[in-house]
Every structure is written in structure tokens, then in C-alpha cells.
Design a protein around this motif. Sequence first.
Motif, short mmCIF file in Angstrom:
data_model
loop_
_atom_site.label_atom_id
_atom_site.label_comp_id
_atom_site.label_asym_id
_atom_site.label_seq_id
_atom_site.Cartn_x
_atom_site.Cartn_y
_atom_site.Cartn_z
N ILE A 24 0.83 -1.20 0.00
CA ILE A 24 0.00 0.00 0.00
C ILE A 24 0.86 1.25 0.00
O ILE A 24 0.57 2.23 -0.69
N LYS A 25 1.96 1.24 0.77
CA LYS A 25 2.86 2.39 0.77
C LYS A 25 3.44 2.62 -0.62
O LYS A 25 3.55 3.76 -1.09
N LYS A 78 2.14 6.12 -6.33
CA LYS A 78 1.79 6.16 -7.75
C LYS A 78 0.69 7.18 -8.00
O LYS A 78 -0.22 7.34 -7.20
N LEU A 79 0.79 7.89 -9.10
CA LEU A 79 -0.20 8.93 -9.42
C LEU A 79 -1.42 8.30 -10.09
O LEU A 79 -1.73 8.55 -11.25
N HIS A 135 -7.81 6.31 -6.47
CA HIS A 135 -8.20 5.20 -5.61
C HIS A 135 -9.01 4.16 -6.39
O HIS A 135 -8.82 2.95 -6.22
N LEU A 136 -9.92 4.63 -7.24
CA LEU A 136 -10.76 3.70 -7.98
C LEU A 136 -9.96 2.88 -8.98
O LEU A 136 -10.31 1.74 -9.27
N PHE A 137 -8.88 3.45 -9.52
CA PHE A 137 -8.01 2.68 -10.41
C PHE A 137 -7.46 1.46 -9.67
O PHE A 137 -7.44 0.35 -10.21
N HIS A 138 -7.00 1.68 -8.44
CA HIS A 138 -6.46 0.57 -7.66
C HIS A 138 -7.56 -0.44 -7.28
O HIS A 138 -7.31 -1.65 -7.27
N VAL A 139 -8.78 0.05 -6.98
CA VAL A 139 -9.87 -0.86 -6.64
C VAL A 139 -10.22 -1.73 -7.85
O VAL A 139 -10.46 -2.93 -7.72
#
Length: 409
Positions: A273-274, A279-280, A283-287
Motif C-alpha cells: 500500500i505504501k 503512484k499517481l 483510488h478507484l483505479f487501484h480498486v
Amino acid sequence: MLKHIYRSYIGSFSGLRREVWLLALITFINRAGTMVIPFLSLYLTKSRNFTLEEVGWILTFFGLGSVAGSWLGGRLTDAIGHYKTMAGSLLISSVLFVLLQFPTTFWGICIGIFLVMLAADAFRPAVFVAINAYSKPENRTRSITLIRLAINLGFSAGPAVGGLIIAGAGYSGLFWVDGITCFLAGILLLKLLHPKRALQNAAEIFLKPKAVLSDRPYLIFILAMILFGFIFIQYFSTMPLYYAERYFLSEFQIGLLLGFNGFMIFLLEMPLIKYLEGKLKSHLFHVITGCFLVGLSYLLINITGWAGILIVAMFFLTLGEMIAFPFSNSFALKRAEGGKQGSYMALYSIAFSISHIFGHNTGMQLISKFGYEFTWYVMLIMGLGACTLLFFAGSLTRKELRQVKGQIL
């Protein structure tokens, strides 16, 4: 090399406030204390002599209590604050856990388990809002990850200790220990985590304040989380049956495979997570990435009969879980800044409660009628459906942001 890895791992925990660590400790004690939950089915069948059908209905009341508790916790958090809601949840549930050992009738236990979950799960939306209150904005996702780590460690330690308690003092001892640990967590909260220690984080106001039920992007996001919950929980209900029936794994081997999930989370989630926070990406991209990886794990299982694929699939499942949960939680908290935070986080909690109420039974019914392979493809499709909904929610939030910026300019 090992020293560098160790320093990087420890460094991933740096910068978190003392209050977040205290919140994690309280959460760990609370989650480890609810050790009666994993043994509920055994208690009802062996100690109370209920049929499996009756146990199924009692567990339905368990899920309904969870939904009602999440809703109530959200309303109370908005009305009286996260501090009083968490303390009340812990102290009231401590009494109810002790009292739960006394009902003997079917309806008595249904009502008892409903009330226990009503009180206990009021804690969930309140603790999410507390994370937002006590953590710095730049550390919010890692703070969420620390709380998740505390929850996972609590759920891992609880059943192990619970088994020893049952062996030594019977199920009655289990209820008493559950009640005492919840009470201790409540006292720690009252003594160590005063709301005056909360940060007055300035909300990042990009959007006009909205009622949660009128927030269209958030509702789409919640629907995606329900679908994601459906496919995620199969790994802990229907998937163990698949391991046993198709690959003839023993209970010990299945336990090791599920333990691999917990070990990976403990070892890798915080550093991961750190890294991703740097990364730019939204949040929804990661979800979306996390949902895709969980869905992909079902495809992998279906394309080969090699037993080793079970470990590979569990790796992808765990990787997706580690990415999707913290960033989805962080997105919900950020979105809640424009409205009543308790109501927003209650809806987030309810999404997964709904998955528990309907997901396990849906998976079992699909397997019974159409078999494992068909069911895993259905889970893959649901995962892709969740990704699509999240992409749509992301496009709506970007459109809103452009409109707000246009109005400012």
C-alpha cells in the motif's frame, strides 16, 4: 539484503499517529474477542442440538443484525460522534455476548444473535470515521491498512484461543471471554482515545455536500462492492468444498492454503500500500485492479487441473484483496467528506453485509445446480461487472470535478 527488506517493512509503518496505533490495538482486542462467531455453527448443533436448517436461519438473523448494526452505527456516528458510538458498541455488546449463552429456544437465539450483531457491528462505520479523524490525509490509506491488519490478526488469534477455551471451560467460557474482551476494549477506548486527540482535517471540498442516497457515483461504487463481496467470500465458504471434492485436500491442507492468505496479508499488505500510494493513480483505479485480480483467480482455476494452480489462484486472490479493500475504504472516506460520514461508511459496511447474507447461499445453490466450473465463470463475470461499475463511477467523479473546477474558474 535481509536487513534492507526488514528496514523497508518497518518503514512502511512509519508516520502513523499514536492514536491510529491505539485504534488498531482496540480493534485487535475487539476482533480477537469475538471468538464465539467462528464456533457458532458447532455450538448450535452440538451444544443446543439444532438442525442444519435451523442453524441456517439463525445465521440469517446474524447477517440481518449485521446490516441493521451497520446502519444504526452510521446514524449514531452522525448524531453523537464516532467516539461515543464505538464505546457504546463495545460496552453493550460485551454484556450481550455474555447473555447470549442463556437462550435455549430457536427464536430466543435468533433474537439474541440479532441483538449481539446489532450492537457489535455499530462499531464498523464508527471506526472508519475515526480513522479519518485521527490520521493525516496523506497516511489515510495506510492507516486503514493497519486497522485491516489488526482485524486479520484478531480473527486469526481468536479461533485458536477459542478452541483452547472450549476444551478447558466449554462454550460457556467462550461467551464470558468474548464479553470481557469487548469490555476491556471499550475501557481502553474511553481511557486512551479521547476525541480531543482527533485532527481537525480540513475536508477537501471539491463537491457540494450530498445526502448519501443522492450521491450517484457512490451508489454505483457500493453496488460494485456488493458484487466484489460476492466473489471474495466464496474463497471462505464454497472454495474449501471445491478443494476437498476436486483435489481431495485434507482439512489440514485446506487450512494451510487459507493460512497462506493471512500470511501474505501480514507480510506484504502495508509495504504494498505504501508503494501504491506513491503512484499517481486514483483510488478507484487501484480498486478496479484489485477486483480484476480476484476475478482472474477464478479463471485460472478453471483453465487447468494442475493442483499447484490453487496456490497461484490464492496468490492472485490475496493480492487483489490487499489492493481493493484499503483503497475502496479510502475512496469511501474521501467521498464522505462531502456529506454525513457515518451514513456513507454505514452504506460501505452494509455492502459487505449484504454479500454475506446472499453470497454464501448463492454460491452453494449455483454449485448444486450447475457445478463448480460454471460457478467460477459466474464469479469471473461478476468480478468484471464490478470493474465496469467502478470504471463508470470513476468517470462520473471526474466529470463532477471538471464541473466544479469550471465553476471556480
